[in-house]
Design a protein around this motif. Structure first.
Motif, PDB file in Angstrom:
ATOM      1  N   GLY A 140       0.807  -1.210   0.000  1.00  0.00           N
ATOM      2  CA  GLY A 140       0.000   0.000   0.000  1.00  0.00           C
ATOM      3  C   GLY A 140       0.841   1.260   0.000  1.00  0.00           C
ATOM      4  O   GLY A 140       0.513   2.239  -0.700  1.00  0.00           O
ATOM      5  N   VAL A 141       1.922   1.275   0.768  1.00  0.00           N
ATOM      6  CA  VAL A 141       2.790   2.450   0.827  1.00  0.00           C
ATOM      7  C   VAL A 141       3.445   2.712  -0.527  1.00  0.00           C
ATOM      8  O   VAL A 141       3.534   3.863  -0.984  1.00  0.00           O
ATOM      9  CB  VAL A 141       3.848   2.273   1.926  1.00  0.00           C
ATOM     10  N   MET A 142       3.888   1.661  -1.204  1.00  0.00           N
ATOM     11  CA  MET A 142       4.522   1.849  -2.503  1.00  0.00           C
ATOM     12  C   MET A 142       3.524   2.298  -3.562  1.00  0.00           C
ATOM     13  O   MET A 142       3.850   3.125  -4.419  1.00  0.00           O
ATOM     14  CB  MET A 142       5.221   0.557  -2.940  1.00  0.00           C
ATOM     15  N   GLU A 143       2.298   1.771  -3.509  1.00  0.00           N
ATOM     16  CA  GLU A 143       1.265   2.254  -4.431  1.00  0.00           C
ATOM     17  C   GLU A 143       0.972   3.726  -4.165  1.00  0.00           C
ATOM     18  O   GLU A 143       0.757   4.511  -5.098  1.00  0.00           O
ATOM     19  CB  GLU A 143      -0.007   1.417  -4.274  1.00  0.00           C
ATOM     20  N   LEU A 182       8.088  -8.458  -6.454  1.00  0.00           N
ATOM     21  CA  LEU A 182       9.276  -8.105  -7.214  1.00  0.00           C
ATOM     22  C   LEU A 182       9.311  -6.606  -7.504  1.00  0.00           C
ATOM     23  O   LEU A 182      10.375  -5.971  -7.482  1.00  0.00           O
ATOM     24  CB  LEU A 182       9.308  -8.884  -8.531  1.00  0.00           C
ATOM     25  N   ARG A 183       8.157  -6.028  -7.744  1.00  0.00           N
ATOM     26  CA  ARG A 183       8.068  -4.607  -8.043  1.00  0.00           C
ATOM     27  C   ARG A 183       8.237  -3.744  -6.795  1.00  0.00           C
ATOM     28  O   ARG A 183       8.905  -2.703  -6.824  1.00  0.00           O
ATOM     29  CB  ARG A 183       6.713  -4.306  -8.699  1.00  0.00           C
ATOM     30  N   ASN A 184       7.636  -4.167  -5.691  1.00  0.00           N
ATOM     31  CA  ASN A 184       7.539  -3.297  -4.520  1.00  0.00           C
ATOM     32  C   ASN A 184       8.653  -3.465  -3.493  1.00  0.00           C
ATOM     33  O   ASN A 184       9.125  -2.478  -2.928  1.00  0.00           O
ATOM     34  CB  ASN A 184       6.189  -3.506  -3.820  1.00  0.00           C
ATOM     35  N   ASN A 185       9.056  -4.701  -3.200  1.00  0.00           N
ATOM     36  CA  ASN A 185       9.972  -4.894  -2.074  1.00  0.00           C
ATOM     37  C   ASN A 185      11.340  -4.237  -2.282  1.00  0.00           C
ATOM     38  O   ASN A 185      11.813  -3.508  -1.399  1.00  0.00           O
ATOM     39  CB  ASN A 185      10.123  -6.383  -1.769  1.00  0.00           C
TER      40      ASN A 185
END
Length: 278
Positions: free
Chosen positions: A50-53, A238-241
């Protein structure tokens, strides 16, 4: 005074206000809000996804920051909060929050409405929770389509919610869909408090297996989820971490600032006959 407790103190995680709470404090704050007879609040659960979005979408970041409570639903949120001085802050796992609020609902007589899940899941969840908490009032369920609601569907949901008069509306949708839904519909549905609990519907009906406490405390529940559902989750992680680790390193080192947006709280939002279209 309710103003003494809201808004709660919060950590700054890449510009998202993450409430500096633990499970007990989150339940106490939610109880105070409902007891005050105020309306149209919602509770989000902030995790890495959620934070990355929200970092990529300023409208979503405003939706999260307008929440009455934005619980730290993930150990990284807790670790960062403690680094910022909130030593009592601890993870508030959505399914655990749901159980704690159901237990409180029996004591207080709060009425609960279940919105979300695949066909039949909300009904099964209602029965499961009532068996676990005798005396729990589950006053309605609704399974939304996997798209935006039509005007007729919006009207149907509104009538069902108005007739059932819930104190709590549980939203079991994916992040960030559930956060956008609550922000858009809070003033339309006029429920005292909405909770976005994501996969809690599937956890409590057995569709998703829970993991050991030590796995959660180590911040590895995402890996447990990935093993269960690699087809749908590998791209997200893979995108967010890696991106989260990079950005949080920039924030904690002071090399980049991530400021909160100016926002309007739920009580100051315009009252609508029907929700605005995106």
């Amino acid at each position: 005074m309710l103003e003494d407790h809201f808004p709660p103190q919060c950590a700054n995680v890449l510009g998202v206000k993450v409430s500096a709470v633990n499970l007990k404090a989150a339940v106490d704050l939610a109880d105070r809000w409902i007891q005050s007879k105020r309306c149209c609040g919602y509770v989000c659960a902030a995790g890495v996804h959620g934070v990355m979005e929200a970092l990529r979408d300023c409208d979503l970041r405003q939706d999260l920051n307008n929440a009455v409570i934005n619980v730290p639903d993930g150990m990284p949120m807790t670790w960062i909060g403690r680094l910022q001085g909130f030593l009592a802050m601890d993870r508030v796992f959505g399914p655990d929050l749901m159980l704690a609020m159901c237990r409180l609902s029996v004591e207080r007589g709060y009425r609960n409405f279940l919105y979300g899940g695949k066909a039949g899941v909300a009904e099964v969840l209602g029965e499961t929770l009532q068996n676990r908490f005798p005396g729990l009032h589950v006053v309605g369920t609704y399974t939304p389509p996997f798209r935006s609601l039509t005007q007729k569907e919006e009207h149907d949901v509104l009538l069902k919610v108005q007739e059932s008069r819930p104190d709590i509306l549980w939203v079991g949708m994916s992040t960030p869909k559930q956060d956008r839904f609550m922000a858009q519909y809070a003033n339309y549905l006029r429920v005292p408090l909405m909770f976005g609990v994501g996969a809690a519907f599937d956890f409590h009906t057995g569709s998703i297996r829970d993991c050991s406490v030590w796995v959660k405390r180590a911040g590895l529940q995402w890996l447990h989820r990935l093993i269960q559902d690699p087809k749908h989750l590998w791209r997200r992680y893979l995108r967010n971490n890696p991106a989260f680790l990079w950005h949080i390193a920039l924030q904690l080192s002071g090399l980049r600032r991530y400021d909160f947006q100016l926002q309007t709280g739920p009580d100051e939002a315009p009252q609508l006959d029907r929700p605005p279209r995106n």
